[in-house]
Motif scaffolding. Structure first.
Motif, PDB file in Angstrom:
ATOM      1  N   ALA A 167     -10.421 -37.718  21.240  1.00  0.00           N
ATOM      2  CA  ALA A 167      -8.994 -37.883  21.445  1.00  0.00           C
ATOM      3  C   ALA A 167      -8.394 -37.492  20.211  1.00  0.00           C
ATOM      4  CB  ALA A 167      -8.661 -39.479  21.766  1.00  0.00           C
ATOM      5  N   TYR A 168      -8.965 -38.181  18.935  1.00  0.00           N
ATOM      6  CA  TYR A 168      -8.099 -37.525  17.726  1.00  0.00           C
ATOM      7  C   TYR A 168      -8.035 -36.181  17.438  1.00  0.00           C
ATOM      8  CZ  TYR A 168      -7.251 -36.980  12.905  1.00  0.00           C
ATOM      9  OH  TYR A 168      -6.804 -36.556  11.684  1.00  0.00           O
ATOM     10  N   THR A 170      -8.680 -33.600  19.698  1.00  0.00           N
ATOM     11  CA  THR A 170      -7.853 -32.975  20.786  1.00  0.00           C
ATOM     12  C   THR A 170      -6.252 -33.039  20.313  1.00  0.00           C
ATOM     13  OG1 THR A 170      -9.388 -34.172  22.328  1.00  0.00           O
ATOM     14  CG2 THR A 170      -7.097 -33.033  23.252  1.00  0.00           C
ATOM     15  N   GLN A 171      -5.700 -33.838  19.628  1.00  0.00           N
ATOM     16  CA  GLN A 171      -4.460 -33.630  19.360  1.00  0.00           C
ATOM     17  C   GLN A 171      -3.950 -32.843  18.342  1.00  0.00           C
ATOM     18  OE1 GLN A 171      -2.734 -35.576  16.765  1.00  0.00           O
ATOM     19  NE2 GLN A 171      -4.625 -36.270  16.003  1.00  0.00           N
ATOM     20  N   ASP A 173      -3.894 -29.162  16.022  1.00  0.00           N
ATOM     21  CA  ASP A 173      -3.810 -27.554  16.077  1.00  0.00           C
ATOM     22  C   ASP A 173      -5.322 -27.108  15.902  1.00  0.00           C
ATOM     23  OD1 ASP A 173      -3.772 -26.789  13.564  1.00  0.00           O
ATOM     24  OD2 ASP A 173      -1.871 -27.647  13.490  1.00  0.00           O
TER      25      ASP A 173
END
Length: 356
Positions: A167-168, A170-171, A173
């Protein structure tokens, strides 16, 4: 590079690093292997084998695995048929959770990767997927109580940790993702090395002499795999040179394109197909993929992640079951291959997440 890594591993082994994991996972193991009596030698052998696999101590893992299988066989009421505990033990071995994939780092360094350890976090996620699916599927077949609070606690905590990582990252760039994942990977590996050496020093293990002993083993391992790699690379070279491999991949690529999906992963597909069958074959294909497309290409990185996400399923089943005379494998193959498939799918997912 192999000498360096196995050199660091030896003080960790002698200093007791491999004994920390067995103590940490003992409550979970008691519930996953209900057929093993409290204090039986099979339990300690299983956990030590898993710890050795996690730390990349292959030379220690195989003897411990064979010992665990022998102890489990002593509890087996039908000696020619695999017991539930033996099958689950095999599936966990074939799904291969490895914290430090020494061989993969070595191959990437040899073939000029800018950062040989940049596949560490993606590989950790992929191998967790294969192990989790392997354990859950096998437990369902064997009707183990997965809703036990201890089992849920362990699996939930590990899943939350891996999910949090995904999750970390993924956000972020692409540039930040590559920079931070490389930093975290190298930091974790460096801290593990410091922990191995520091624990050995605290326990008065002769660190330098032990490092040299491990480095000698690394040289022996490197030399021992050369004939197999030469044979496999020659065979793969013929296969690619004849055009047969490329034509097969082109056919798969056409199907994927017709479905409207991205085709970058197809170049690493041979590794996924070979991995359950032959360790030397899949190693040769990983090296060939990196030599053909580049160590830092998408296909090169994905091939490494697939290689580290699972083990050679049929080899492990044959050696471990054969060592105790088991002829009826029951659901071991189906569960093992399901774990392999989960590892490959997880590898493709995280490769696109980190490097796509």
């Amino acid at each position: 590079v192999m000498c360096l890594w196995l050199g660091f591993m030896k003080p960790g082994e002698r200093g007791g690093a491999a004994a920390i994991l067995p103590r940490a996972f003992a409550p979970l193991m008691r519930r996953l292997f209900p057929g093993i009596p409290e204090g039986h030698a099979a339990g300690s052998a299983i956990v030590m084998n898993m710890a050795a696999n996690m730390l990349g101590l292959d030379n220690a893992a195989t003897p411990l695995g064979l010992k665990a299988m022998k102890e489990l066989q002593a509890l087996n009421p039908t000696p020619d048929t695999a017991s539930n505990d033996q099958i689950l033990f095999l599936v966990i071995n074939t799904s291969a959770v490895t914290l430090i994939p020494i061989a993969i780092f070595t191959y990437r360094a040899q073939l000029g990767a800018a950062d040989p350890t940049d596949v560490f976090l993606p590989l950790l996620v992929a191998t967790f997927c294969s192990t989790l699916v392997g354990v859950v599927v096998t437990a369902r077949v064997q009707r183990l109580r997965l809703l036990d609070p201890v089992v849920l606690g362990y699996l939930g905590a590990l899943t939350a940790f891996i999910g949090g990582l995904v999750a970390y990252f993924t956000q972020l760039d692409k540039a930040a993702l590559e920079a931070q994942s490389a930093l975290v990977s190298n930091l974790v590996i460096f801290l593990l090395i410091l922990g191995f050496v520091g624990l050995a020093a605290v326990r008065r293990v002769p660190v330098y002499e032990t490092f040299v002993e491990g480095a000698k083993e690394g040289f022996e391992v490197a030399v021992s795999i050369i004939p197999y790699l030469v044979a496999m690379l020659a065979a793969i070279g013929v296969l690619r040179g004849s055009g047969a491999l490329d034509r097969a991949l082109d056919a798969v690529r056409w199907v994927v394109m017709a479905a409207g999906a991205d085709t970058q992963w197809v170049d690493a597909l041979p590794v996924a197909l070979m991995r359950p069958l032959s360790g030397s074959g899949s190693r040769g294909l990983v090296i060939e993929t990196m030599k053909t497309f580049g160590a830092d290409s998408f296909a090169g990185r994905l091939a490494c992640i697939i290689q580290g996400s699972t083990e050679t399923t049929f080899y492990i089943l044959t050696v471990y079951f054969g060592s105790v005379g088991i002829k009826v494998w029951r659901h071991a193959v189906a569960c093992g291959l399901t774990a392999d498939l989960a590892g490959v799918l997880g590898a493709i997912f995280v490769a696109y997440l980190f490097f796509g």
